[in-house]
Design an enzyme around this catalytic site. Structure first.
Site, PDB file in Angstrom:
ATOM      1  NE  ARG A   1       0.177   1.448   3.355  1.00 41.90           N
ATOM      2  CZ  ARG A   1       1.072   2.369   3.628  1.00 41.90           C
ATOM      3  NH1 ARG A   1       2.362   2.027   3.773  1.00 41.90           N
ATOM      4  NH2 ARG A   1       0.749   3.637   3.761  1.00 41.90           N
ATOM      5  N   GLY A   2       0.268   2.413  -0.105  1.00 46.50           N
ATOM      6  CA  GLY A   2       1.053   3.633  -0.268  1.00 46.50           C
ATOM      7  C   GLY A   2       1.175   3.913  -1.761  1.00 46.50           C
TER       8      GLY A   2
ATOM      9  NE  ARG B   1      -6.058   0.841  -2.022  1.00 50.89           N
ATOM     10  CZ  ARG B   1      -5.441   1.385  -0.956  1.00 50.89           C
ATOM     11  NH1 ARG B   1      -4.149   1.170  -0.738  1.00 50.89           N
ATOM     12  NH2 ARG B   1      -6.117   2.136  -0.109  1.00 50.89           N
TER      13      ARG B   1
ATOM     14  CD  GLN C   1      -3.365   2.454   6.661  1.00 54.82           C
ATOM     15  OE1 GLN C   1      -3.997   2.784   7.663  1.00 54.82           O
ATOM     16  NE2 GLN C   1      -3.948   2.286   5.494  1.00 54.82           N
TER      17      GLN C   1
ATOM     18  CG  ASP D   1      -3.013   8.245  -1.570  1.00 53.62           C
ATOM     19  OD1 ASP D   1      -2.967   8.722  -0.414  1.00 53.62           O
ATOM     20  OD2 ASP D   1      -2.641   7.092  -1.851  1.00 53.62           O
TER      21      ASP D   1
ATOM     22  CG  ASN E   1      -2.472  11.577   2.599  1.00 56.30           C
ATOM     23  OD1 ASN E   1      -1.881  10.700   1.965  1.00 56.30           O
ATOM     24  ND2 ASN E   1      -2.230  11.781   3.877  1.00 56.30           N
TER      25      ASN E   1
HETATM   26  O1  MRU Z   1      -4.543   3.193   2.042  1.00 56.03           O
HETATM   27  P1  MRU Z   1      -3.068   3.408   1.986  1.00 56.03           P
HETATM   28  O2  MRU Z   1      -2.328   2.840   3.152  1.00 56.03           O
HETATM   29  O3  MRU Z   1      -2.493   2.981   0.655  1.00 56.03           O
HETATM   30  O4  MRU Z   1      -2.908   4.991   2.072  1.00 56.03           O
HETATM   31  C1  MRU Z   1      -1.633   5.555   2.013  1.00 56.03           C
HETATM   32  C2  MRU Z   1      -1.633   7.024   2.160  1.00 56.03           C
HETATM   33  O5  MRU Z   1      -2.648   7.662   2.260  1.00 56.03           O
HETATM   34  C3  MRU Z   1      -0.294   7.692   2.054  1.00 56.03           C
HETATM   35  O6  MRU Z   1      -0.259   8.835   2.855  1.00 56.03           O
HETATM   36  C4  MRU Z   1      -0.032   8.085   0.601  1.00 56.03           C
HETATM   37  O7  MRU Z   1      -0.224   6.999  -0.251  1.00 56.03           O
HETATM   38  C5  MRU Z   1       1.329   8.620   0.416  1.00 56.03           C
HETATM   39  S1  MRU Z   1       2.573   7.384   0.567  1.00 56.03           S
HETATM   40  C6  MRU Z   1       4.081   8.067   0.226  1.00 56.03           C
END
Ligand code: MRU
Length: 350
Positions: free
Chosen positions: A49-50, A90, A197, A238, A248
């Site tokens: 994820r991220g 996603r 997270q 994101d 985000n």
């Molecule tokens: O749902 P996730 O864990 O994928 O969400 C991640 C985030 O919102 C992060 O802040 C974003 O992807 C930036 S990661 C460098």
């Protein structure tokens, strides 16, 4: 000495290995993805994820799809279907689409070669995306560290660290770079309901590197900021629309409003691949809705009465006017707006 940061993903033996982030912090185990379907499932189920990390994973997914197509003997005809499946795994992080477009361009150039040549070209491109991501994050860190005063106490949300990228991280990259400069920082880590997270991943990264940190519940932010305990907020992104509106992790917007109310800076750290000039503003950003069971259940246990309705948007959008600066590999964009973002993307390194 603090241990090496955890490696989020790597390519070996014709497979993509993903650190299974669902198991952290309890267990360090890698999931081997041998097929593109494995990668699609891993992205959907948040093994990885991220925003940058899912883009890189998808790029390797294309390599696996090309190998499978070659092995099946039907040429590369099935590849577009696989790319579509990866693209829709996603919806919110634009880095997924960015990486896939890059792979599609490489595919176009390699077309005409043998299947083996095409697979090699795609593997080279995916590895380049991975390697560049680490360099990009180091540049983000270097630019962003200039904004961090010695002695700052910083609130961050979700995980925008090494685990959300190929390494080093974006928001956590800025923190790492400031610490490397000898600055003394204290980090408040939002736990980040419902998937935690912050508690599971950001806390782990900071602890392993002995960066002083305190874990708080998401609802603690107003209390902390109003008590003057937070000097600035920094998070990842994101998707950033053309006017600077930024998606985000859910809860980010709340922090931006609090930061404005209490006159502390609110920073976004993200690579330029997170900027989506095709969207006029944040209203066009698709917000992923995840399974309500992530809200009503915890660790396999029901935490809400059966039958209650639950809503689980995974992201929110912070309007550009609440953002003090966007920190990218090309430099800082203070008070982001349409002209500034366009300029940033069209100009070279600053
Ligand atoms: O749902 P996730 O864990 O994928 O969400 C991640 C985030 O919102 C992060 O802040 C974003 O992807 C930036 S990661 C460098």
């Amino acid at each position: 000495m603090s241990p090496e940061p955890l490696q989020t993903l790597y390519w070996e033996d014709d497979s993509l290995f993903l650190l299974d982030q669902r198991l952290l912090p309890g267990e360090i185990r890698y999931l081997q993805c041998r097929t593109v379907a494995d990668v699609v499932t891993a992205i959907k189920e948040m093994v990885v994820r991220g925003a940058p990390a899912i883009g890189i994973s998808a790029a390797f997914g294309v390599v696996l799809a090309a190998k499978e197509a070659g092995a099946a003997g039907g040429g590369l005809s099935g590849l577009q279907e696989a790319i579509t499946a990866l693209r829709s795994a996603r919806p919110t992080a634009v880095n997924l689409d960015w990486a896939l477009r890059r792979m599609e361009r490489r595919l176009e150039h390699a077309a005409g070669g043998t299947c083996e040549e095409v697979v090699d070209a795609l593997a080279e491109e995916a590895q380049a995306i991975l390697d560049e991501d680490i360099l990009t994050n180091r540049k983000i860190g270097a630019h962003g560290a200039a904004l961090i005063p010695d002695g700052a106490s910083i609130l961050t949300h979700c995980n925008a660290g090494a685990l959300a990228t190929a390494g080093y991280g974006t928001a956590l990259g800025v923190i790492r770079a400031a610490v490397a400069q000898g600055k003394h920082l204290h980090i408040y880590v939002d736990e980040t309901r419902p998937l935690l997270q912050g508690a599971r991943l950001t806390a782990l990264e900071l602890l392993r590197e002995e960066i002083p940190a305190t874990l708080v519940t998401d609802s603690c932010a107003g209390y902390l900021i109003s008590a003057g305990k937070v000097s600035l907020v920094i998070v990842g992104a994101d998707r950033i629309a053309a006017n600077g509106d930024t998606a985000n992790k859910i809860g980010t917007y709340t922090l931006a409003v609090l930061a404005q109310r209490h006159e502390i800076p609110f920073y976004i750290a993200a690579p330029c691949s997170t900027i989506d000039l095709s969207l006029e503003d944040g209203r066009g950003i698709v917000i992923e809705e995840r399974d309500p069971a992530e809200v009503t259940m915890f660790n396999g246990q029901k935490i809400a009465p059966a039958g209650i309705d639950a809503l689980n948007p995974a992201f929110d959008v912070t309007p550009a006017e609440l953002i003090s600066a966007i920190i990218t590999e090309r430099g800082l964009l203070q008070r982001p707006d349409r002209a500034g973002l366009k300029n940033l993307l069209t100009k070279g390194e600053r």
